[in-house]
Design a protein around this motif. Structure first.
Motif, PDB file in Angstrom:
ATOM      1  N   TYR A  95       0.823  -1.209   0.000  1.00  0.00           N
ATOM      2  CA  TYR A  95       0.000   0.000   0.000  1.00  0.00           C
ATOM      3  C   TYR A  95       0.856   1.258   0.000  1.00  0.00           C
ATOM      4  O   TYR A  95       0.397   2.323  -0.369  1.00  0.00           O
ATOM      5  CB  TYR A  95      -0.931   0.005   1.209  1.00  0.00           C
ATOM      6  CG  TYR A  95      -2.125  -0.891   1.035  1.00  0.00           C
ATOM      7  CD1 TYR A  95      -1.997  -2.270   1.092  1.00  0.00           C
ATOM      8  CD2 TYR A  95      -3.383  -0.359   0.774  1.00  0.00           C
ATOM      9  CE1 TYR A  95      -3.089  -3.092   0.917  1.00  0.00           C
ATOM     10  CE2 TYR A  95      -4.484  -1.177   0.599  1.00  0.00           C
ATOM     11  CZ  TYR A  95      -4.331  -2.548   0.667  1.00  0.00           C
ATOM     12  OH  TYR A  95      -5.412  -3.368   0.488  1.00  0.00           O
ATOM     13  N   SER A  96       2.086   1.100   0.463  1.00  0.00           N
ATOM     14  CA  SER A  96       2.964   2.262   0.510  1.00  0.00           C
ATOM     15  C   SER A  96       4.412   1.803   0.555  1.00  0.00           C
ATOM     16  O   SER A  96       4.707   0.676   0.985  1.00  0.00           O
ATOM     17  CB  SER A  96       2.668   3.122   1.739  1.00  0.00           C
ATOM     18  OG  SER A  96       2.904   2.386   2.923  1.00  0.00           O
ATOM     19  N   HIS A 117       8.179   3.568   1.735  1.00  0.00           N
ATOM     20  CA  HIS A 117       8.966   4.688   2.270  1.00  0.00           C
ATOM     21  C   HIS A 117      10.426   4.461   1.918  1.00  0.00           C
ATOM     22  O   HIS A 117      10.906   3.325   1.939  1.00  0.00           O
ATOM     23  CB  HIS A 117       8.862   4.750   3.799  1.00  0.00           C
ATOM     24  CG  HIS A 117       7.532   5.144   4.329  1.00  0.00           C
ATOM     25  ND1 HIS A 117       7.385   5.927   5.458  1.00  0.00           N
ATOM     26  CD2 HIS A 117       6.272   4.868   3.918  1.00  0.00           C
ATOM     27  CE1 HIS A 117       6.113   6.119   5.706  1.00  0.00           C
ATOM     28  NE2 HIS A 117       5.406   5.480   4.798  1.00  0.00           N
ATOM     29  N   ILE A 155       8.012   9.124   0.104  1.00  0.00           N
ATOM     30  CA  ILE A 155       6.906   8.193   0.325  1.00  0.00           C
ATOM     31  C   ILE A 155       6.164   8.031  -0.984  1.00  0.00           C
ATOM     32  O   ILE A 155       5.877   9.023  -1.677  1.00  0.00           O
ATOM     33  CB  ILE A 155       5.914   8.711   1.386  1.00  0.00           C
ATOM     34  CG1 ILE A 155       6.546   8.733   2.762  1.00  0.00           C
ATOM     35  CG2 ILE A 155       4.656   7.832   1.432  1.00  0.00           C
ATOM     36  CD1 ILE A 155       5.660   9.343   3.830  1.00  0.00           C
ATOM     37  N   LEU A 189       2.662   6.144  -2.463  1.00  0.00           N
ATOM     38  CA  LEU A 189       1.429   5.501  -2.026  1.00  0.00           C
ATOM     39  C   LEU A 189       0.720   4.828  -3.186  1.00  0.00           C
ATOM     40  O   LEU A 189       0.809   5.285  -4.331  1.00  0.00           O
ATOM     41  CB  LEU A 189       0.486   6.533  -1.401  1.00  0.00           C
ATOM     42  CG  LEU A 189       1.028   7.283  -0.195  1.00  0.00           C
ATOM     43  CD1 LEU A 189       0.036   8.350   0.239  1.00  0.00           C
ATOM     44  CD2 LEU A 189       1.299   6.326   0.943  1.00  0.00           C
ATOM     45  N   LYS A 190      -0.001   3.778  -2.871  1.00  0.00           N
ATOM     46  CA  LYS A 190      -0.843   3.112  -3.858  1.00  0.00           C
ATOM     47  C   LYS A 190      -1.819   4.142  -4.405  1.00  0.00           C
ATOM     48  O   LYS A 190      -2.426   4.906  -3.646  1.00  0.00           O
ATOM     49  CB  LYS A 190      -1.602   1.971  -3.193  1.00  0.00           C
ATOM     50  CG  LYS A 190      -2.332   1.069  -4.155  1.00  0.00           C
ATOM     51  CD  LYS A 190      -2.930  -0.119  -3.402  1.00  0.00           C
ATOM     52  CE  LYS A 190      -3.631  -1.047  -4.389  1.00  0.00           C
ATOM     53  NZ  LYS A 190      -4.202  -2.230  -3.699  1.00  0.00           N
ATOM     54  N   LYS A 247       5.355  11.816  -2.115  1.00  0.00           N
ATOM     55  CA  LYS A 247       5.912  12.947  -1.377  1.00  0.00           C
ATOM     56  C   LYS A 247       7.398  12.711  -1.273  1.00  0.00           C
ATOM     57  O   LYS A 247       7.822  11.594  -1.001  1.00  0.00           O
ATOM     58  CB  LYS A 247       5.338  13.003   0.039  1.00  0.00           C
ATOM     59  CG  LYS A 247       3.855  13.152   0.109  1.00  0.00           C
ATOM     60  CD  LYS A 247       3.411  13.211   1.554  1.00  0.00           C
ATOM     61  CE  LYS A 247       1.896  13.309   1.620  1.00  0.00           C
ATOM     62  NZ  LYS A 247       1.423  13.434   2.997  1.00  0.00           N
ATOM     63  N   GLY A 306       4.692  -0.843   3.587  1.00  0.00           N
ATOM     64  CA  GLY A 306       3.470  -0.953   4.364  1.00  0.00           C
ATOM     65  C   GLY A 306       2.515  -1.890   3.648  1.00  0.00           C
ATOM     66  O   GLY A 306       2.246  -1.715   2.463  1.00  0.00           O
ATOM     67  N   ASN A 346      -4.079  -0.778   7.841  1.00  0.00           N
ATOM     68  CA  ASN A 346      -4.323  -0.366   9.218  1.00  0.00           C
ATOM     69  C   ASN A 346      -3.389  -0.977  10.256  1.00  0.00           C
ATOM     70  O   ASN A 346      -3.632  -0.855  11.445  1.00  0.00           O
ATOM     71  CB  ASN A 346      -5.761  -0.700   9.602  1.00  0.00           C
ATOM     72  CG  ASN A 346      -6.743   0.133   8.811  1.00  0.00           C
ATOM     73  OD1 ASN A 346      -6.483   1.291   8.531  1.00  0.00           O
ATOM     74  ND2 ASN A 346      -7.842  -0.474   8.429  1.00  0.00           N
ATOM     75  N   GLY A 355      -0.166  -0.293  10.932  1.00  0.00           N
ATOM     76  CA  GLY A 355       0.816   0.573  11.563  1.00  0.00           C
ATOM     77  C   GLY A 355       2.241   0.075  11.445  1.00  0.00           C
ATOM     78  O   GLY A 355       3.151   0.683  11.971  1.00  0.00           O
ATOM     79  N   LYS A 356       2.448  -1.050  10.768  1.00  0.00           N
ATOM     80  CA  LYS A 356       3.786  -1.632  10.709  1.00  0.00           C
ATOM     81  C   LYS A 356       4.470  -1.308   9.394  1.00  0.00           C
ATOM     82  O   LYS A 356       3.936  -1.579   8.323  1.00  0.00           O
ATOM     83  CB  LYS A 356       3.704  -3.158  10.828  1.00  0.00           C
ATOM     84  CG  LYS A 356       3.180  -3.655  12.152  1.00  0.00           C
ATOM     85  CD  LYS A 356       3.135  -5.165  12.158  1.00  0.00           C
ATOM     86  CE  LYS A 356       2.548  -5.680  13.466  1.00  0.00           C
ATOM     87  NZ  LYS A 356       2.454  -7.160  13.469  1.00  0.00           N
ATOM     88  N   LEU A 357       5.667  -0.744   9.489  1.00  0.00           N
ATOM     89  CA  LEU A 357       6.513  -0.494   8.341  1.00  0.00           C
ATOM     90  C   LEU A 357       7.665  -1.482   8.435  1.00  0.00           C
ATOM     91  O   LEU A 357       8.412  -1.474   9.416  1.00  0.00           O
ATOM     92  CB  LEU A 357       7.019   0.945   8.370  1.00  0.00           C
ATOM     93  CG  LEU A 357       7.606   1.532   7.095  1.00  0.00           C
ATOM     94  CD1 LEU A 357       6.560   1.605   6.001  1.00  0.00           C
ATOM     95  CD2 LEU A 357       8.155   2.928   7.384  1.00  0.00           C
ATOM     96  N   TYR A 390       5.075  -0.780  18.529  1.00  0.00           N
ATOM     97  CA  TYR A 390       4.623   0.522  18.090  1.00  0.00           C
ATOM     98  C   TYR A 390       3.346   0.893  18.838  1.00  0.00           C
ATOM     99  O   TYR A 390       2.725   0.051  19.492  1.00  0.00           O
ATOM    100  CB  TYR A 390       4.406   0.574  16.578  1.00  0.00           C
ATOM    101  CG  TYR A 390       3.259  -0.258  16.069  1.00  0.00           C
ATOM    102  CD1 TYR A 390       3.395  -1.624  15.872  1.00  0.00           C
ATOM    103  CD2 TYR A 390       2.041   0.341  15.744  1.00  0.00           C
ATOM    104  CE1 TYR A 390       2.347  -2.381  15.397  1.00  0.00           C
ATOM    105  CE2 TYR A 390       0.987  -0.410  15.261  1.00  0.00           C
ATOM    106  CZ  TYR A 390       1.150  -1.774  15.080  1.00  0.00           C
ATOM    107  OH  TYR A 390       0.110  -2.522  14.609  1.00  0.00           O
ATOM    108  N   TRP A 442      -1.845   5.795   8.401  1.00  0.00           N
ATOM    109  CA  TRP A 442      -0.625   5.988   9.186  1.00  0.00           C
ATOM    110  C   TRP A 442       0.602   6.084   8.293  1.00  0.00           C
ATOM    111  O   TRP A 442       1.648   6.548   8.697  1.00  0.00           O
ATOM    112  CB  TRP A 442      -0.447   4.805  10.152  1.00  0.00           C
ATOM    113  CG  TRP A 442      -0.281   3.506   9.416  1.00  0.00           C
ATOM    114  CD1 TRP A 442      -1.267   2.665   8.999  1.00  0.00           C
ATOM    115  CD2 TRP A 442       0.944   2.936   8.944  1.00  0.00           C
ATOM    116  NE1 TRP A 442      -0.740   1.609   8.324  1.00  0.00           N
ATOM    117  CE2 TRP A 442       0.612   1.732   8.271  1.00  0.00           C
ATOM    118  CE3 TRP A 442       2.279   3.314   9.038  1.00  0.00           C
ATOM    119  CZ2 TRP A 442       1.580   0.915   7.689  1.00  0.00           C
ATOM    120  CZ3 TRP A 442       3.246   2.504   8.462  1.00  0.00           C
ATOM    121  CH2 TRP A 442       2.889   1.322   7.795  1.00  0.00           C
TER     122      TRP A 442
END
Lengths: 111, 117
Positions: free
Chosen positions: A29-30, A32, A47, A49-50, A55, A91, A95, A97-99, B48, B101
């Motif tokens: 989905y993303s 970084h 970053i 994103l899908k 950015k 990512g 939802n 929160g884990k990278l 986290y 996030w």
């Protein structure tokens, strides 16, 4: 699952270009991108994103191929200051929160 | 702006000792993270938090505990130090916007270099 970066290391002369790749076996989905100089903290670069939102950094560009689950970081006209280790972080589902970071690509730019 | 502040910067522990690594951010970020980085390796997520009172495990949580009683602070606790926990520990924070996030950068502290002998 950890994304795989390639190459593991690259040596350039000032002014040359480099491409660093990041691949995942899972849907992304993303993505970084961060750069870390020796003994310092990672610093944000980009970053992606899908869906195409992006950015990032003025002098560094990147692509995100959602179908292939890959991202590439393009460093053009490299400068000495580009030296360091580059990490991609991926990512998965939106939802958690884990990278999850790759193992890193070390870039050395020589005069 | 201080950003993300980690203390201490360096620490040597004996096997079996306990300690708390401190992390504080002054950017009003809701997400906070703890990573460890072994020599020549990438960053591994330990724990986290998505906000005060809410924490979750990352990739390598065993041997660590966290708590988040305030937005600003996210301490990491090592209860029984083992040589395998020798590493550099980074705390990071980010701001979740519009329910996502992952569309904001993570800001890292300078790290805590921990050796366990």
């Amino acid at each position: 699952q950890q994304p795989v970066q390639s190459p593991q290391a690259v040596i350039l002369r000032e002014g040359e270009d480099a491409v660093i790749n990041c691949s995942s076996s899972k849907a992304l989905y993303s993505v970084h991108w961060y750069r870390q100089k020796h003994g310092e903290a990672p610093v944000f670069l980009m970053i992606l994103l899908k869906g195409g939102e992006q950015k990032g950094h003025d002098k560094i560009s990147a692509s995100f191929n959602e179908k292939k689950q890959q991202s590439s970081l393009y460093l053009t006209a490299s400068q000495l200051s580009y030296s360091g280790t580059y990490f991609c972080g991926t990512g998965g589902t939106s939802n958690t929160g884990k990278l999850i970071f790759g193992q890193g690509t070390t870039l050395q730019v020589k005069p | 702006n201080a950003g993300v502040t980690q203390t201490p910067k360096f620490r040597i522990l004996k096997i079996g000792q306990s300690m708390t690594l401190q992390c504080a951010q002054d950017m009003n970020h809701n997400y906070m993270y703890w990573y460890r980085q072994d020599p020549g390796m990438g960053l591994k997520l330990i724990y986290y938090s998505v906000g005060a009172g809410i924490t979750d495990k990352g990739e390598v949580p065993n041997g660590y505990n966290v708590s988040r009683s305030t937005t600003e602070d996210f301490p990491l606790r090592l209860e029984l130090a083992a040589p395998s926990q020798t590493s550099v520990y980074f705390c990071a924070s980010s701001y979740s916007r519009r329910g996502r996030w992952d569309n904001q950068p993570q800001h890292f502290g300078d790290g805590t270099r921990l050796s366990i002998l």
